[in-house]
Design a protein around this motif. Structure first.
Motif, PDB file in Angstrom:
ATOM      1  N   ALA A  99       8.026   1.329   8.282  1.00  0.00           N
ATOM      2  CA  ALA A  99       6.856   1.079   9.189  1.00  0.00           C
ATOM      3  C   ALA A  99       6.583  -0.522   9.029  1.00  0.00           C
ATOM      4  O   ALA A  99       6.193  -1.096  10.192  1.00  0.00           O
ATOM      5  CB  ALA A  99       5.538   1.634   8.491  1.00  0.00           C
ATOM      6  N   LEU A 141       4.804   6.658  12.402  1.00  0.00           N
ATOM      7  CA  LEU A 141       6.363   6.855  12.556  1.00  0.00           C
ATOM      8  C   LEU A 141       6.426   8.358  12.997  1.00  0.00           C
ATOM      9  O   LEU A 141       5.736   9.142  12.988  1.00  0.00           O
ATOM     10  CB  LEU A 141       7.201   6.737  11.393  1.00  0.00           C
ATOM     11  CG  LEU A 141       6.931   5.663  10.632  1.00  0.00           C
ATOM     12  CD1 LEU A 141       7.757   5.582   9.212  1.00  0.00           C
ATOM     13  CD2 LEU A 141       7.534   4.329  11.459  1.00  0.00           C
ATOM     14  N   HIS A 152       1.661   9.464   9.915  1.00  0.00           N
ATOM     15  CA  HIS A 152       2.686   9.907  10.658  1.00  0.00           C
ATOM     16  C   HIS A 152       2.787  11.107  11.609  1.00  0.00           C
ATOM     17  O   HIS A 152       2.287  12.047  11.185  1.00  0.00           O
ATOM     18  CB  HIS A 152       4.027   9.631   9.749  1.00  0.00           C
ATOM     19  CG  HIS A 152       4.075   8.556   9.065  1.00  0.00           C
ATOM     20  ND1 HIS A 152       4.086   7.214   9.580  1.00  0.00           N
ATOM     21  CD2 HIS A 152       4.282   8.250   7.600  1.00  0.00           C
ATOM     22  CE1 HIS A 152       4.133   6.347   8.449  1.00  0.00           C
ATOM     23  NE2 HIS A 152       4.185   6.947   7.282  1.00  0.00           N
TER      24      HIS A 152
END
Length: 261
Positions: free
Chosen positions: A37, A45, A66
C-alpha cells in the motif's frame, strides 16, 4: 461441563487457540500488505484468496480496508463467507466466487491483484507447480504471494509421538509425504521444496516461517487452563517460526514471495 460461548460472555478454547494457527501468517501478511500500500500509494489493495473457504483470512484482510475476492469450490463455504463478512461489517469489500485454482482465470482476471493468498491449496492441486504458476499470473508486478502448505516434518513428528512409528517412517519415504491410505492430506512439503517451487514460478522469496511448530504437540487442556500458557506459547511460536531448525518440524509452512516489477 460445556465450553463458554462468546454469547454467554466467555470465549471458547477453540477460538482462543485461533492465533496459534494463524498468528504468524497474519503478521507477515499484514506487513506485506502495508508495504504494498505504501509503495503504490493506494488506500485499498485488491487481494485474491484462492481456496479461501469461510474467510479465516479474507475477512481480517477486508477489515484492514482492502478488497478481497475469494475463490472456493464449495458453495457452502462461500455462503458462510458471506455471512461472516456481513457480521464483521465488511460485506461490501468481500466477493466470493465458486471455482478452483485449475480454472482460476475462468472467474478472475490475470494480473489483477496486489496480493494472492494460496493457503491450503497446493496440497490438493493435481499439479502444484501449475497451480502456483496460476497464482503468480494473477499478481500485478510488485505484488506479494502468501503461500501456506502442509509441512512434512510436522506430520512425521506427530505420527511418531502418537506411537505410529511405521506411519511416521512411511511419511518420510513417501514421495508425497503421506503416512498411509488413511491420510487425508494428498501431499506435504519441506521448506526447501516450497521455496523451490516459488522460485521456479518466477518469484523472489522474501521469508519462510514455520506455523504450528509446538501448538499441535501441546495438550489442549494445558493451554486452556494454565494461566498465561496461551500467551507464552504464542511468543514461543513467534520466536521459533523463522528458525530453519523448527521449520523442519512445523505442521505448516508459510512462504512470502514477491513478483518483480
Amino acid at each position: 461441563m460445556s465450553e463458554p460461548s462468546p454469547a454467554a460472555g466467555g470465549e471458547s478454547p477453540s477460538s482462543r487457540r485461533g492465533p496459534l494457527r494463524t498468528g504468524v501468517v497474519r503478521e507477515v501478511l499484514d506487513d506485506a500488505l502495508a508495504r504494498r500500500a505504501k509503495s503504490t500509494g493506494a488506500d485499498a489493495l485488491d487481494v485474491l484468496d484462492t481456496g479461501g473457504g469461510t474467510g479465516n483470512f479474507a475477512v481480517p484482510v477486508a477489515s484492514l480496508g482492502h478488497r478481497v475476492t475469494v475463490v472456493d469450490p464449495s458453495p457452502n463455504a462461500l455462503f458462510a463467507l458471506e455471512r461472516r463478512a456481513a457480521e464483521a461489517g465488511v460485506a461490501d469489500r468481500v466477493h466470493g466466487v465458486q471455482g478452483d485454482i485449475n480454472g482460476l482465470f475462468d472467474v478472475v482476471p490475470r494480473g489483477g491483484f496486489d496480493a494472492v493468498l494460496c493457503h491450503g491449496v497446493l496440497e490438493y492441486a493435481d499439479d502444484p507447480a501449475d497451480g502456483l504458476r496460476k497464482a503468480v499470473e494473477a499478481l500485478r508486478p510488485g505484488g506479494s504471494l502468501s503461500l501456506l502448505a502442509s509441512g512434512l516434518g510436522g506430520a512425521v513428528l506427530g505420527r511418531a509421538l502418537a506411537g505410529h512409528f511405521a506411519e511416521a517412517r512411511q511419511a518420510l519415504i513417501d514421495p508425497d509425504g503421506r503416512w498411509g491410505q488413511g491420510d487425508a492430506v494428498p501431499r506435504r512439503f519441506t521448506a526447501e521444496q516450497l521455496a523451490g517451487l516459488v522460485r521456479e514460478a518466477g518469484l523472489e522469496v522474501v521469508s519462510v516461517h514455520g506455523v504450528r511448530v509446538f501448538a499441535d504437540l501441546v495438550p489442549g487442556g494445558l493451554v486452556d487452563t494454565e494461566p498465561g500458557a496461551l500467551e507464552a506459547l504464542l511468543k514461543l511460536e513467534a520466536t521459533a517460526a523463522a528458525l530453519p531448525a523448527f521449520q523442519a518440524v512445523a505442521t505448516q509452512l508459510h512462504v512470502l514471495a514477491e513478483k518483480q516489477g
